[in-house]
Scaffold this motif. Structure first.
Motif, PDB file in Angstrom:
ATOM      1  N   LYS A  12       0.886  -1.163   0.000  1.00  0.00           N
ATOM      2  CA  LYS A  12       0.000   0.000   0.000  1.00  0.00           C
ATOM      3  C   LYS A  12       0.924   1.213   0.000  1.00  0.00           C
ATOM      4  O   LYS A  12       1.569   1.519   1.009  1.00  0.00           O
ATOM      5  CB  LYS A  12      -0.914   0.040   1.212  1.00  0.00           C
ATOM      6  CG  LYS A  12      -1.855   1.242   1.185  1.00  0.00           C
ATOM      7  CD  LYS A  12      -2.774   1.307   2.389  1.00  0.00           C
ATOM      8  CE  LYS A  12      -3.654   2.550   2.281  1.00  0.00           C
ATOM      9  NZ  LYS A  12      -4.546   2.697   3.464  1.00  0.00           N
ATOM     10  N   ALA A  13       1.009   1.881  -1.145  1.00  0.00           N
ATOM     11  CA  ALA A  13       1.973   2.972  -1.295  1.00  0.00           C
ATOM     12  C   ALA A  13       1.550   4.189  -0.490  1.00  0.00           C
ATOM     13  O   ALA A  13       0.359   4.504  -0.408  1.00  0.00           O
ATOM     14  CB  ALA A  13       2.105   3.349  -2.766  1.00  0.00           C
ATOM     15  N   PRO A  14       2.506   4.900   0.125  1.00  0.00           N
ATOM     16  CA  PRO A  14       2.184   6.176   0.774  1.00  0.00           C
ATOM     17  C   PRO A  14       1.609   7.159  -0.249  1.00  0.00           C
ATOM     18  O   PRO A  14       1.940   7.102  -1.440  1.00  0.00           O
ATOM     19  CB  PRO A  14       3.545   6.650   1.305  1.00  0.00           C
ATOM     20  CG  PRO A  14       4.377   5.414   1.399  1.00  0.00           C
ATOM     21  CD  PRO A  14       3.929   4.542   0.285  1.00  0.00           C
ATOM     22  N   ALA A  15       0.750   8.054   0.207  1.00  0.00           N
ATOM     23  CA  ALA A  15       0.100   9.017  -0.678  1.00  0.00           C
ATOM     24  C   ALA A  15       1.145   9.821  -1.455  1.00  0.00           C
ATOM     25  O   ALA A  15       2.124  10.305  -0.886  1.00  0.00           O
ATOM     26  CB  ALA A  15      -0.779   9.964   0.136  1.00  0.00           C
ATOM     27  N   GLY A  16       0.942   9.934  -2.766  1.00  0.00           N
ATOM     28  CA  GLY A  16       1.832  10.721  -3.610  1.00  0.00           C
ATOM     29  C   GLY A  16       3.064   9.992  -4.087  1.00  0.00           C
ATOM     30  O   GLY A  16       3.925  10.598  -4.738  1.00  0.00           O
ATOM     31  N   LEU A  17       3.174   8.701  -3.767  1.00  0.00           N
ATOM     32  CA  LEU A  17       4.361   7.926  -4.162  1.00  0.00           C
ATOM     33  C   LEU A  17       3.961   6.711  -4.982  1.00  0.00           C
ATOM     34  O   LEU A  17       2.863   6.164  -4.829  1.00  0.00           O
ATOM     35  CB  LEU A  17       5.140   7.439  -2.936  1.00  0.00           C
ATOM     36  CG  LEU A  17       5.694   8.455  -1.949  1.00  0.00           C
ATOM     37  CD1 LEU A  17       6.486   7.723  -0.881  1.00  0.00           C
ATOM     38  CD2 LEU A  17       6.551   9.481  -2.640  1.00  0.00           C
ATOM     39  N   SER A  18       4.869   6.274  -5.831  1.00  0.00           N
ATOM     40  CA  SER A  18       4.758   4.954  -6.453  1.00  0.00           C
ATOM     41  C   SER A  18       5.836   4.075  -5.825  1.00  0.00           C
ATOM     42  O   SER A  18       6.967   4.524  -5.609  1.00  0.00           O
ATOM     43  CB  SER A  18       4.931   5.041  -7.963  1.00  0.00           C
ATOM     44  OG  SER A  18       6.225   5.512  -8.299  1.00  0.00           O
ATOM     45  N   VAL A  19       5.469   2.833  -5.513  1.00  0.00           N
ATOM     46  CA  VAL A  19       6.376   1.914  -4.816  1.00  0.00           C
ATOM     47  C   VAL A  19       6.367   0.579  -5.550  1.00  0.00           C
ATOM     48  O   VAL A  19       5.302   0.042  -5.879  1.00  0.00           O
ATOM     49  CB  VAL A  19       5.958   1.703  -3.349  1.00  0.00           C
ATOM     50  CG1 VAL A  19       6.891   0.705  -2.664  1.00  0.00           C
ATOM     51  CG2 VAL A  19       5.948   3.024  -2.592  1.00  0.00           C
TER      52      VAL A  19
END
Length: 709
Positions: A644-651
């Motif tokens: 579950k990626a942090p908001a504003g990031l792609s992981v």
């Protein structure tokens, strides 16, 4: 003329004396940290004597003689920690710090203490019954694990430390049961050891009498933290009849040991680094498996911090150190005990409340919390007055509202329920001041900073602690009503309450101001209103006016050693810690001092790549690749990554699956974090990575921020 001459002569003599009189520099207790010892884990008497003499040699070379050094040194750390504590002038300490074998020199700073159904809430039991699948049973209730506690000592007669049904003391135990003068202290097969350390405290307090030479707990904090970690089963435990049930620690079959390093406050500090280090050194040597440390102070560079140093040596010798995050929340950056080699625990609630209601004259009902032992004298409404309206003539309304000593007018308060605002003085002291002024009850309203965080205190009169939002309702009613009235219901124990858990407002927050790439606190645990053992030498509130006694009180628990198979672990070794210190700027020559061997620093190593279970990137400028390793501690299995990626990031995770063919096999993976918009996020954002084989779920927090400030 003669008089003038004599005055001039006396003035000249006085000035001459002032010019030639010696100036005495202020001496303070310092810790001189030298790293580790070259001897093995069991030094001989000759080893210890040689080490002590080496400390005299180091300090004597600066003070002029070994005799002066011997007078100045009040602790020599000779078992696992290499160093000494001495009374020095600031200039002397600065000179000693230049010695090539000295890692650090720092003041022996003061630290503060971080002050049954919890095991049901954590799933360890159901309705008071410990089910077959409980990890308590799988861990054999912590049988023969040795839990040490650096705190205020222990009340040995508490039922939580009864040794009924306990077998012989484990052979690995090498410690002692240190008895004081006329303290009647004794150990048994449950409470297998105790020691006290007071020289660091005495360096600030001056002369101390025989009452300071004991491991007996005269404050209560140490008894309830130790019993929460490893207390025995005690049926029928309660506080004034509330929360009745069986009290027990997280490892009820464990053996426990008390290391008393905390004493009555000096400038609001109870525990001093010199004593804390002595406690760590003894505990490691004694053979403890786990150390509970519910105390702390301002975060500092790791090797200028007594707790960080002590826990480093503990971890190096296989001892798990569990520490409290602190009680300085909700402000950010307040977390203490931030070294990566200790587990730092935040404070949260459970699904049990001690509930009371405040009924207002306009039929509004406000939910509160309390452990008041008695109710109102009659089942009727009473006049209600705020502290601001009940203030004494020479006191401001703001002071009166806080209900501090000397601020209330008894003529205005007598026979009424008093409304007070939280802040400045202790919560239970406000109730005491209300009672002294003649109030029949008290409603304590939170200020804005404490929000919805309400505490069940053992008030000395009928009382209810309400939230900030309900406080606004309360004071609006008082200020808009000519004759305000109220009633406080009797306290009831409420189970299965929601929401739970939620973070206590007082729990110290991150980020980690020493090393922001290490996420702290690590975990949270039930802390608010937990019942555990106490000291009969002190009242439930710990305040001088309270003459009551209770065998059990609510307390602040801390988890102990993990006891169920997690499937995968992020394995950290001493070399990982050393690489981390390299990234912190420590030289190989410094590392050699506390490893007694060579360690080559990696050419390229970033703190974000330390094999920590959480992944934190405090400066996310573009794409960042983080490396981690996991070790299989279960059966052969295949784990798949879920993010579950942090908001504003792609992981993304590479590889996306890990195949383990045998026990103890280790695999490496990489996590790639990239902001979706350049320069963002501006603040911390949170997500998670979970490795799962369908049975185990290994969760790692993902945390990132564009720029750490």
């Amino acid at each position: 003329m003669g008089l003038s001459f004599h005055c001039h002569f006396l003035l000249s003599v006085l000035l001459l004396c002032l010019v030639h009189s010696p100036t005495f520099a202020l001496k303070k207790p310092y810790i001189v940290y030298l790293g580790s010892h070259a001897h093995g884990t069991e030094p001989t008497a000759a080893d210890i004597e040689s080490l002590t003499n080496s400390h005299y040699d180091v300090l004597g070379s600066y003070l002029g003689s070994n005799e002066k050094a011997q007078e100045a040194i009040f602790y020599s750390y000779t078992h696992h920690i290499n160093g000494f504590a001495a009374i020095l002038e600031e200039e002397e300490a600065a000179e000693v710090a230049k010695h090539p074998n000295v890692l650090s020199v720092f003041l022996s700073k003061g630290r503060k203490l971080h002050t049954t159904r919890s095991w049901h809430f954590l799933g360890l039991e159901r309705n008071g019954v410990i089910h077959k699948s409980s990890i308590l049973r799988k861990a054999r209730f912590g049988e023969d694990t040795i839990i040490g506690n650096l705190d205020t000592g222990v009340w040995p007669e508490s039922k939580s430390f009864n040794d009924e049904g306990m077998g012989p003391i484990p052979g690995k135990w090498r410690g002692i049961c240190q008895r004081g003068i006329k303290d009647g202290f004794s150990c048994n097969r449950k409470l297998i050891g105790a020691r006290y350390f007071n020289k660091g405290y005495a360096a600030y307090a001056g002369h101390i009498n025989y009452t300071f030479y004991t491991a007996r707990d005269h404050e209560g904090h140490g008894s309830h933290t130790l019993s929460t970690a490893g207390g025995s089963f005690v049926p029928g435990a309660s506080v004034f009849g509330y929360g009745n049930g069986t009290a027990k620690g997280g490892s009820p079959r464990a053996r426990v040991v008390a290391y008393k390093v905390c004493w009555p406050p000096i400038d609001q500090n109870e525990c001093f680094d010199a004593d804390i280090l002595a406690g760590f050194d003894a505990a490691i040597s004694d053979g403890v498996d786990v150390l509970s440390v519910s105390l702390g102070g301002d975060a500092a560079e790791f090797f200028m911090d007594g707790i960080a140093i002590g826990s480093f040596h503990a971890a190096k010798n296989g001892v798990v150190v569990v520490s409290s995050a602190g009680n300085s929340g909700p402000q950010p950056g307040t977390v203490s005990n931030v070294a990566p080699w200790m587990i730092t625990v935040a404070a949260s609630t459970i699904d049990r409340e001690f509930t009371t209601y405040v009924a207002l004259g306009d039929r509004q009902h406000l939910k509160g919390s309390s452990l008041s032992a008695k109710g109102l004298p009659s089942n009727k409404f009473y006049p209600l007055i705020s502290g601001a309206d009940a203030k004494a003539a020479v006191v401001s309304a703001a002071e009166g509202l806080l209900c501090k000593a000397g601020t209330l007018d008894p003529k205005k308060v007598k026979g009424k329920i008093l409304a007070c605002l939280r802040g400045d003085n202790a919560r239970v002291d406000k109730g005491h001041q209300a009672a002294l002024a003649g109030a029949v009850g008290m409603v304590l309203a939170n200020d804005e900073a404490n929000g919805n965080d309400i505490i069940a205190d053992a008030h000395v009169l009928p009382a209810a602690h309400i939230s900030f939002a309900d406080g606004k309702v309360l004071f609006t009613y008082i200020n808009s009503t000519k004759f305000p009235m109220a009633y406080i219901t009797h306290v009831k124990t409420m189970l299965n309450t929601t929401p739970a858990p939620f973070m206590a407002s007082f729990s110290s927050r991150g980020p980690n101001i020493v090393e922001p790439a290490i996420l702290k606190p690590d975990i949270t645990a039930p802390v608010v209103n937990i019942i555990a053992a106490y000291s009969l030498a002190v009242s439930p509130t710990g305040l001088d006016f309270d003459k009551r006694n209770s065998i059990f009180v609510w307390c602040y628990p801390h988890p102990v050693k993990p006891c169920d198979g997690p499937g995968l672990v992020y394995d950290l070794t001493a070399n990982d810690y050393l690489d981390f210190l390299c990234a912190r700027g420590y030289y190989e020559s410094q590392l050699r001092l506390f490893t007694n061997g060579t360690h080559t620093c990696p050419k390229h190593f970033n703190a974000v790549d330390m094999n920590y279970p959480s992944i934190t990137v405090p400066i996310l400028n573009g794409t960042v690749v983080v490396t981690r390793r996991v070790r299989n501690v279960g059966t052969p299995s295949t784990y798949y990554a879920r993010v579950k990626a942090p908001a504003g990031l792609s992981v993304s995770v590479h590889p996306q699956s890990l195949v383990f063919e045998r026990f103890d096999e280790e695999k490496e993976f990489k996590v790639v974090l990239k902001p979706n918009v350049a320069g963002k996020p501006f603040d911390y954002v949170f997500g998670r990575l979970i490795w799962s084989d369908g049975v185990h779920y290994v969760r790692s927090p993902l945390v990132a921020k564009h720029q750490w400030t």
